[in-house]
Write a protein that holds these residues in place. Sequence first.
Motif, PDB file in Angstrom:
ATOM      1  N   ILE A   1       3.808  19.984 -33.503  1.00 27.60           N
ATOM      2  CA  ILE A   1       2.393  20.288 -33.255  1.00 27.60           C
ATOM      3  C   ILE A   1       1.946  21.559 -33.967  1.00 27.60           C
ATOM      4  O   ILE A   1       0.841  21.636 -34.486  1.00 27.60           O
ATOM      5  N   TRP A   2       2.841  22.578 -34.037  1.00 24.74           N
ATOM      6  CA  TRP A   2       2.397  23.821 -34.694  1.00 24.74           C
ATOM      7  C   TRP A   2       2.283  23.632 -36.198  1.00 24.74           C
ATOM      8  O   TRP A   2       1.466  24.273 -36.850  1.00 24.74           O
ATOM      9  N   VAL A   3       3.098  22.716 -36.749  1.00 26.38           N
ATOM     10  CA  VAL A   3       2.956  22.410 -38.186  1.00 26.38           C
ATOM     11  C   VAL A   3       1.604  21.755 -38.418  1.00 26.38           C
ATOM     12  O   VAL A   3       0.867  22.107 -39.345  1.00 26.38           O
ATOM     13  N   GLN A   4       1.264  20.826 -37.511  1.00 25.65           N
ATOM     14  CA  GLN A   4      -0.036  20.163 -37.636  1.00 25.65           C
ATOM     15  C   GLN A   4      -1.173  21.168 -37.498  1.00 25.65           C
ATOM     16  O   GLN A   4      -2.180  21.087 -38.198  1.00 25.65           O
ATOM     17  N   TYR A   5      -1.007  22.147 -36.575  1.00 30.97           N
ATOM     18  CA  TYR A   5      -2.049  23.153 -36.380  1.00 30.97           C
ATOM     19  C   TYR A   5      -2.206  24.021 -37.626  1.00 30.97           C
ATOM     20  O   TYR A   5      -3.324  24.316 -38.051  1.00 30.97           O
ATOM     21  N   TRP A   6      -1.060  24.403 -38.205  1.00 33.83           N
ATOM     22  CA  TRP A   6      -1.115  25.231 -39.402  1.00 33.83           C
ATOM     23  C   TRP A   6      -1.808  24.478 -40.536  1.00 33.83           C
ATOM     24  O   TRP A   6      -2.672  25.020 -41.233  1.00 33.83           O
ATOM     25  N   ARG A   7      -1.458  23.193 -40.677  1.00 31.56           N
ATOM     26  CA  ARG A   7      -2.104  22.379 -41.702  1.00 31.56           C
ATOM     27  C   ARG A   7      -3.611  22.273 -41.435  1.00 31.56           C
ATOM     28  O   ARG A   7      -4.430  22.264 -42.351  1.00 31.56           O
ATOM     29  N   PHE A   8      -3.938  22.207 -40.155  1.00 26.95           N
ATOM     30  CA  PHE A   8      -5.343  22.143 -39.750  1.00 26.95           C
ATOM     31  C   PHE A   8      -6.092  23.410 -40.162  1.00 26.95           C
ATOM     32  O   PHE A   8      -7.186  23.354 -40.741  1.00 26.95           O
ATOM     33  N   LEU A   9      -5.437  24.581 -39.888  1.00 28.00           N
ATOM     34  CA  LEU A   9      -6.069  25.851 -40.258  1.00 28.00           C
ATOM     35  C   LEU A   9      -6.226  25.974 -41.769  1.00 28.00           C
ATOM     36  O   LEU A   9      -7.288  26.372 -42.259  1.00 28.00           O
ATOM     37  N   VAL A  10      -5.177  25.627 -42.498  1.00 31.72           N
ATOM     38  CA  VAL A  10      -5.241  25.678 -43.958  1.00 31.72           C
ATOM     39  C   VAL A  10      -6.359  24.758 -44.455  1.00 31.72           C
ATOM     40  O   VAL A  10      -7.152  25.121 -45.324  1.00 31.72           O
ATOM     41  N   GLY A  11      -6.421  23.571 -43.841  1.00 30.79           N
ATOM     42  CA  GLY A  11      -7.475  22.620 -44.200  1.00 30.79           C
ATOM     43  C   GLY A  11      -8.857  23.209 -43.960  1.00 30.79           C
ATOM     44  O   GLY A  11      -9.754  23.112 -44.800  1.00 30.79           O
ATOM     45  N   LEU A  12      -9.017  23.860 -42.796  1.00 33.79           N
ATOM     46  CA  LEU A  12     -10.300  24.495 -42.455  1.00 33.79           C
ATOM     47  C   LEU A  12     -10.706  25.484 -43.538  1.00 33.79           C
ATOM     48  O   LEU A  12     -11.854  25.520 -43.961  1.00 33.79           O
ATOM     49  N   ALA A  13      -9.728  26.275 -43.956  1.00 37.68           N
ATOM     50  CA  ALA A  13     -10.014  27.290 -44.967  1.00 37.68           C
ATOM     51  C   ALA A  13     -10.474  26.648 -46.271  1.00 37.68           C
ATOM     52  O   ALA A  13     -11.249  27.233 -47.018  1.00 37.68           O
ATOM     53  N   HIS A  14     -10.002  25.430 -46.526  1.00 37.41           N
ATOM     54  CA  HIS A  14     -10.421  24.718 -47.733  1.00 37.41           C
ATOM     55  C   HIS A  14     -11.569  23.759 -47.460  1.00 37.41           C
ATOM     56  O   HIS A  14     -11.846  22.878 -48.259  1.00 37.41           O
ATOM     57  N   LEU A  15     -12.194  23.906 -46.288  1.00 40.04           N
ATOM     58  CA  LEU A  15     -13.281  23.007 -45.874  1.00 40.04           C
ATOM     59  C   LEU A  15     -12.820  21.547 -45.861  1.00 40.04           C
ATOM     60  O   LEU A  15     -13.584  20.628 -46.116  1.00 40.04           O
ATOM     61  N   ASP A  16     -11.535  21.382 -45.575  1.00 39.19           N
ATOM     62  CA  ASP A  16     -10.994  20.026 -45.508  1.00 39.19           C
ATOM     63  C   ASP A  16     -10.626  19.746 -44.057  1.00 39.19           C
ATOM     64  O   ASP A  16      -9.696  20.323 -43.506  1.00 39.19           O
ATOM     65  N   LEU A  17     -11.406  18.903 -43.414  1.00 37.04           N
ATOM     66  CA  LEU A  17     -11.186  18.656 -41.990  1.00 37.04           C
ATOM     67  C   LEU A  17     -10.549  17.290 -41.750  1.00 37.04           C
ATOM     68  O   LEU A  17     -10.649  16.726 -40.688  1.00 37.04           O
ATOM     69  N   GLY A  18      -9.921  16.766 -42.754  1.00 34.41           N
ATOM     70  CA  GLY A  18      -9.238  15.487 -42.576  1.00 34.41           C
ATOM     71  C   GLY A  18     -10.126  14.320 -42.960  1.00 34.41           C
ATOM     72  O   GLY A  18     -11.310  14.476 -43.239  1.00 34.41           O
TER      73      GLY A  18
END
Lengths: 326, 306
Positions: free
Chosen positions: A60-77
């Motif tokens: 889950i924390w890997v997914q969260y980190w990927r989520f944060l990185v995505g946010l920074a790139h305006l990539d929300l999945g």
Amino acid sequence: MFASILQRVGQAVFVMFCMTIVVFIGMNLIGNPIDLLISPNATPVERQRLIAEFGLDQAIWVQYWRFLVGLAHLDLGVSYIFNEPALRVILQRFPATMELALMATFLSVLIGVPLGLYAGLRPYSPVSRLIMTSSILGFSLPTFWVGMMFILLFSVQLGWLPSSGRGETVTVFGMQWSFLTLDGLSHLLLPALNLALFKASLILRLTRAGVAEVLPQDYVRLAHAKGLSARRVVYVHVLKNVMIPVVTVVGLEFGSVIAFSVVTETIFAWPGMGKLIIDSINNLDRPIIVAYLMIIVLLFVTINLVVDILYTVLDPRVQFSKTGKR
Amino acid sequence: MPVDLVDPFANEAEETARPMRDLIRSYFRSPIGTFGLVLMVLIVLAAVFAPFLSFQNPYDLLQLDILDGQLKPGETSAAYGYPYMLGTDDQGRDMFSAILYGLRISLGVGILSATTAALIGATLGLVAAYHGGRLESIIMRLVDFQLSFPTILVALMILAVMGKGIGNVILALVLVEWATFARTARGVGLVESRKDYIEASHVLGVPSWRILLRHLLPNCIPPLIVIATVQVARAISLEATLSFLGVGVPITEPSLGLLISNGYQYMFSGMYWMSVFPGLALLVTIVAINLVGDRLRDVLNPRKDT
């Protein structure tokens, strides 16, 4: 002053960070999206491939980190349903919501100010009493109920106005707008009126209170004494001063209009962000839900931040760091 | 309110307050307020005694007859011989019975969430008012933050994250409403805690918790009751909205909002009764509670004698 503004910005950033954690952890507690996305007939190999593709097999924390990185790139999945970037799907629907919210705000001023002015100038007339009683109804009736009655009356019974969709649209600046065509306007009227009623009651009461406060003041009496016509006193001297709080509230409440458009859009099948989020919750389309929540939290944190900063700049007595200390 | 004979100051506060009988009498002086109260009591009774007032248990599938589906109001049941006063839904469910059972859920959710929010909010508000300092600033910052978000958005966020269900709806409503209670409680608490009887209790060495519970709280009750009444109506309205949107209560426990939502699709084909009657029930409930709240505000706030 600069320090308190900085503190305010810091708080806003902190709130946003907390929201990412809350939203992310919450979204991972909802039912398993795999079961929804993959048909029960899929082979185990296909299943594994899709799970890996969506990154649902990571800690889950890997997914969260990927989520944060995505946010920074305006990539929300990528939306599970639309198979397009979630942010793009939401932004595509943004103009529709904006148009509805702007029209509703416009109508609420158009209804609220004249009625409030009338009730304020003639406080004891039966019409004013009727206006004030109706405004209580405007406050307490649920929006969806009023919308339903609008449809029942104007669409089903009388057949005057359409009950769903945006109608014909015109593309301006790459975005589609309904209010520029007659058909689009007829589609816009009912939902905008529905969304406007609550705010109209609020503006009506504000205007009436403002008029009651301004009327006995010296400058109004002076204006009368100067021999100005009653019309000019009301429209220039009274209305101008009454409008200040009204404008403030209209600005502050704009975010709330967007929030409540969720209800109106669902009833009138208005293809905006609000209808999208309700559909996405029912489909468990997580990327859309997450993206919507992040956008809306950002919107509100920004509105609050701007208001706070404006107050600090405009009124030096407001010092945030000292509240609560005696 | 029990009179605390051990503490002379509490006694004095009691004497200056208006006696209960006067309050009740002045409440009934307003015909609209009386009407609202009678209506509210009738609605609550109808919800409590729903099983005795309805022809069928609308959620016992054995009692439904699909042949009776989509009957107009007033048509008679083929299977049971009694008339469906308000018609039936698509599954042959008596709308009158469904509304009575739906009222139970709507009222239950509204009252439960408002009282929970009142307990949490009032406690935090009074502690903030009494304690002051850093604790107060943290609590009030939270209140401001909470109030800066529109109610529907907060509720939607919680339900999007937690999923639907009665428990989650109540949780969402409590989270939406606690701040209003906290703000009111703090406002009243600040005024009260500066009065002499609180000061006197301090001097007498009464412990803080006792001052809060026995002296501060009873004197802050009237405005909290007014807020609580209005908040019950708001909770019912918000719950109905959420259920109408399909993110509220589950289909197995339909509140009025869900009944309206279920009937909504049939409205376009002229079968108005499936959502209009639950809608009217919702409307009457909300208006009745608001009328009572308005009247209570006038009665409990003697300065506003109009």
